[in-house]
Scaffold this motif. Structure first.
Motif, PDB file in Angstrom:
ATOM      1  N   SER A  80       0.826  -1.186  -0.164  1.00  0.00           N
ATOM      2  CA  SER A  80      -0.030  -0.019   0.067  1.00  0.00           C
ATOM      3  C   SER A  80       0.816   1.094  -0.093  1.00  0.00           C
ATOM      4  O   SER A  80       1.677   1.337   0.806  1.00  0.00           O
ATOM      5  N   LEU A  92      -2.195  -2.081  -3.321  1.00  0.00           N
ATOM      6  CA  LEU A  92      -3.649  -1.570  -2.838  1.00  0.00           C
ATOM      7  C   LEU A  92      -3.415  -0.126  -2.735  1.00  0.00           C
ATOM      8  O   LEU A  92      -2.610   0.601  -2.416  1.00  0.00           O
ATOM      9  N   CYS A  93      -4.585   0.262  -2.796  1.00  0.00           N
ATOM     10  CA  CYS A  93      -4.841   1.910  -2.303  1.00  0.00           C
ATOM     11  C   CYS A  93      -4.010   2.853  -3.036  1.00  0.00           C
ATOM     12  O   CYS A  93      -3.251   3.802  -2.277  1.00  0.00           O
ATOM     13  N   LEU A 107      -3.072  -1.205   7.686  1.00  0.00           N
ATOM     14  CA  LEU A 107      -3.492  -0.199   6.738  1.00  0.00           C
ATOM     15  C   LEU A 107      -4.085   0.910   7.451  1.00  0.00           C
ATOM     16  O   LEU A 107      -3.980   2.099   6.917  1.00  0.00           O
TER      17      LEU A 107
END
Length: 194
Positions: free
Chosen positions: A19, A51-52, A170
């Protein structure tokens, strides 16, 4: 080697989810001999996904780099498979821009490849074997690999939510200490199967 950090052995390593929003999840690395690192990649059929990501700052691609502090003479004597390396898989363009010039003058990767998000570890191994030392091999233009990755991501990545441990990391920026450069190598594990 350019990346320090902390060795964390996850209780269950499913897929590797990186991330850009959390500095503790921007990279994943393997430490050992080149041969051990390649064997570990081959033996673990895990997906590495980004991710993200924010498109304005980070790309969706990943970078796989192999670093070694072995001298040229040691590389000749032991061969590439016998030297100690740090294999780093990170989000592309996730370096600290303020320190990127300083780090780039001290450390050059032996091998470097740009790979699509959603690639598997055995596929990263294959790409690294195709990479030429001193250049950046761009595997994001490999159509068969992209088709495989897109099929995998569409059928596998969208149906599974991140594990509770990944969700905690996260949302908790203090869950792990930040990466720090260290001249000392981390302790070796007694075997790759443990």
């Amino acid at each position: 080697m350019p990346y320090g950090g902390y060795c964390v052995r996850p209780p269950q390593l499913r897929d590797i989810e990186l991330s850009a929003q959390n500095e503790h999840l921007r990279m994943f690395c393997i430490v050992g001999t080149f041969c051990e690192a390649m064997e570990w990649l081959e033996a673990n059929d895990l997906m590495v996904s980004n991710l993200c990501t924010e498109q304005a700052t980070f790309t969706h691609d990943l970078v796989a780099e192999v670093y070694s502090s072995a001298s040229y003479l040691e590389q000749l004597f032991r061969g590439r498979n016998g030297i100690n390396v740090q294999l780093v898989i990170r989000i592309a363009r996730s370096w600290d821009r303020r320190r990127s010039g300083e780090a780039s003058t001290q450390f050059k990767p032996m091998l470097k490849a740009i790979v699509p998000s959603g690639i598997s570890l055995p596929e990263i191994r294959d790409v690294l074997y195709r990479a030429t030392p001193g250049t950046a091999f761009d595997a994001t233009h490999d159509k068969p690999l992209l088709n495989e990755v897109l099929t995998r991501v569409s059928t596998r990545g969208t149906t599974r939510a991140p594990s509770p441990e990944i969700r905690r990391l996260l949302h908790d920026p203090l869950a792990l200490p930040s990466y720090v450069h260290s001249a000392e190598r981390p302790p070796r594990y007694s075997s790759l199967e443990e």
